[in-house]
Write a protein that holds these residues in place. Structure first.
Motif, mmCIF file in Angstrom:
data_model
loop_
_atom_site.group_PDB
_atom_site.id
_atom_site.type_symbol
_atom_site.label_atom_id
_atom_site.label_comp_id
_atom_site.label_asym_id
_atom_site.label_seq_id
_atom_site.Cartn_x
_atom_site.Cartn_y
_atom_site.Cartn_z
ATOM 1 N N MET A 150 47.748 48.555 51.019
ATOM 2 C CA MET A 150 47.794 49.348 49.783
ATOM 3 C C MET A 150 46.936 48.720 48.690
ATOM 4 N N ASN A 151 46.958 47.395 48.580
ATOM 5 C CA ASN A 151 46.105 46.726 47.593
ATOM 6 C C ASN A 151 44.625 46.932 47.916
ATOM 7 N N ALA A 152 44.282 46.864 49.201
ATOM 8 C CA ALA A 152 42.889 47.079 49.593
ATOM 9 C C ALA A 152 42.447 48.497 49.251
ATOM 10 N N ASP A 153 43.337 49.475 49.500
ATOM 11 C CA ASP A 153 43.004 50.865 49.166
ATOM 12 C C ASP A 153 42.787 51.030 47.664
ATOM 13 N N LEU A 154 43.683 50.429 46.864
ATOM 14 C CA LEU A 154 43.549 50.526 45.415
ATOM 15 C C LEU A 154 42.265 49.854 44.934
ATOM 16 N N LEU A 155 41.988 48.675 45.477
ATOM 17 C CA LEU A 155 40.781 47.951 45.085
ATOM 18 C C LEU A 155 39.526 48.726 45.462
ATOM 19 N N GLU A 156 39.547 49.328 46.645
ATOM 20 C CA GLU A 156 38.402 50.114 47.097
ATOM 21 C C GLU A 156 38.167 51.298 46.163
ATOM 22 N N SER A 157 39.248 51.941 45.719
ATOM 23 C CA SER A 157 39.131 53.075 44.804
ATOM 24 C C SER A 157 38.597 52.633 43.440
ATOM 25 N N ILE A 158 39.092 51.488 42.936
ATOM 26 C CA ILE A 158 38.639 50.971 41.638
ATOM 27 C C ILE A 158 37.143 50.637 41.669
ATOM 28 N N LEU A 159 36.712 50.006 42.753
ATOM 29 C CA LEU A 159 35.298 49.648 42.885
ATOM 30 C C LEU A 159 34.421 50.900 42.973
ATOM 31 N N ALA A 160 34.922 51.902 43.697
ATOM 32 C CA ALA A 160 34.147 53.133 43.817
ATOM 33 C C ALA A 160 34.013 53.824 42.460
ATOM 34 N N ASP A 161 35.102 53.838 41.665
ATOM 35 C CA ASP A 161 35.056 54.462 40.335
ATOM 36 C C ASP A 161 34.094 53.732 39.408
ATOM 37 N N ALA A 162 33.944 52.423 39.631
ATOM 38 C CA ALA A 162 33.046 51.623 38.794
ATOM 39 C C ALA A 162 31.626 51.554 39.359
ATOM 40 N N ASN A 163 31.371 52.352 40.427
ATOM 41 C CA ASN A 163 30.056 52.373 41.082
ATOM 42 C C ASN A 163 29.643 50.990 41.585
ATOM 43 N N LEU A 164 30.630 50.229 42.053
ATOM 44 C CA LEU A 164 30.378 48.911 42.633
ATOM 45 C C LEU A 164 30.596 48.965 44.142
ATOM 46 N N PRO A 165 29.830 48.165 44.897
ATOM 47 C CA PRO A 165 29.991 48.194 46.363
ATOM 48 C C PRO A 165 31.383 47.715 46.781
ATOM 49 N N PRO A 166 32.053 48.476 47.639
ATOM 50 C CA PRO A 166 33.421 48.127 48.026
ATOM 51 C C PRO A 166 33.500 47.296 49.308
ATOM 52 N N HIS A 167 32.432 46.582 49.650
ATOM 53 C CA HIS A 167 32.366 45.908 50.948
ATOM 54 C C HIS A 167 33.547 44.967 51.186
ATOM 55 N N GLU A 168 33.896 44.142 50.196
ATOM 56 C CA GLU A 168 34.977 43.172 50.369
ATOM 57 C C GLU A 168 36.318 43.873 50.597
#
Length: 371
Positions: A150-168
């Motif tokens: 769940m934390n990974a999903d949230l982090l991935e969404s936050i990075l996508a909203d900020a136009n940052l690569p979600p690789h990690e």
């Protein structure tokens, strides 16, 4: 094969074609073989004797990477008519070059001075303890994996909203998914070693088996179709009327999971009350009579488990909706008195999306008492 008693553990190394590469002194002594009779020979040909037929099916699974263990009853050479028992464990030892992988067989003589029945009973109890430990460990791992996913999903969404690569974040999620696979294998192997009761074993509960539409009469089919249509209308009305502002009582003894679950549900528009066990949930429910729309609870908790707590809650609010969640399998929660087929159930580990969907699905149903 025949065997002589020896307390030392015998070791045998095979290649993936099941030819002997090496053996230790205890193996040669246990089976009265010379190295020249073993090394380079196929395991089924050792000593010109026949191994127990179970060995072939065991080794076929080991070659595929699945560790195996079982007992073998053998006749002792030096004791006419006497029986002995060997415990054989086999596992694959991988190598950088798959062609160099080997199979390690560990053979223990269980018959040293004890009756065969006693030794098998001892092994059965050991395996039962292992299966229970594996189940509890998998439950805890699934709690932790739920938090990670769940934390990974949230982090991935936050990075996508900020136009940052979600690789990690993607790497974390994929690692958690691989860990889920390992956890499932752990449970699978524990059930192979010590099978657990299923719903069909619990005859006293008289679990209903689903009927076949092919055996329905015209009247039965018409009645079923009418009931399905009415049920669909109720669900549709419920979905139209509910806006996501319901109150949810979240009960789980894993603090990090409660924290994250609360965040996801609050972001979805729900009011969330938290409890660390069933006893605390009952105290909160007594203060919030008529205000709680859904209880989201783990099955296994200290002080008071999910099923016992829900039974008490239904004394306060008979129509309270309930969504059980657990890191145990369906058969395990069935043993704890919860029928997954008749009760809303969310299997851990789950994602933020699957949590929201499960909660929305239960709240869209008419309120009914738990099975």
């Amino acid at each position: 094969m025949t065997s002589s008693t020896n307390s030392a553990e015998a070791l045998l190394v095979l290649d993936t074609l099941l030819n002997v590469r090496a053996a230790n002194k205890a193996f040669y002594a246990m089976f009265r073989l010379a190295p020249e009779e073993c090394v380079g020979h196929n395991v089924y040909e050792l000593g010109g004797r026949s191994w127990d037929e179970k060995l072939q099916s065991m080794l076929e699974l080991v070659v595929l990477g699945e560790a195996q263990s079982d007992h073998f009853e053998l006749i002792h050479d030096e004791k006419a008519g006497g029986q002995g028992v060997l415990w054989l464990s086999a596992r694959l030892v991988p190598s950088a070059d798959p062609r160099d992988a080997t199979i390690l067989l560990q053979i223990e003589d269980l018959s040293g001075g004890k009756a065969v029945e006693d030794m098998l009973e001892q092994r059965t109890q050991e395996l039962k303890g292992f299966a229970n430990l594996a189940g509890r460990s998998a439950h805890e791992l699934n709690n932790l994996l739920t938090v990670i996913r769940m934390n990974a999903d949230l982090l991935e969404s936050i990075l996508a909203d900020a136009n940052l690569p979600p690789h990690e974040a993607v790497d974390i999620r994929q690692a958690a998914e691989r860990a889920e696979t390992i956890t499932r294998k752990l449970l699978l192997n524990s059930r192979r070693v010590f099978p657990q009761p299923t719903g069909l074993d619990l005859a006293a509960r008289k679990l209903p088996l689903p009927g076949s539409p092919l055996k329905e009469s015209a009247e039965e089919r018409a009645r079923r179709e009418t009931e399905d249509a009415e049920s669909g209308q109720v669900r549709s009305l419920a979905n139209d009327e509910r806006t996501g502002h319901e109150t949810i009582l979240l009960v789980d003894d894993e603090a990090s999971l409660r924290k994250l679950g609360t965040r996801v549900l609050v972001d979805a528009g729900y009011r969330v009350l938290e409890a660390s066990d069933g006893a605390m949930a009952l105290r909160i429910a007594a203060e919030e009579v008529g205000e709680i729309d859904l209880v989201l609870t783990d099955v296994e908790m200290p002080t008071l488990g999910g099923r016992g707590m829900v039974d008490e809650l239904h004394e306060l609010s008979p129509g309270l909706r309930v969504l059980f969640m657990s890191g145990y399998t369906d058969n395990e929660i069935l043993r704890r008195g919860i029928r997954a087929a008749e009760t809303d159930f969310l299997q851990k580990p789950f994602t933020a999306e699957s949590l929201r969907a499960a909660v929305r699905g239960v709240l869209s149903k008419p309120a009914t008492r738990v099975a």
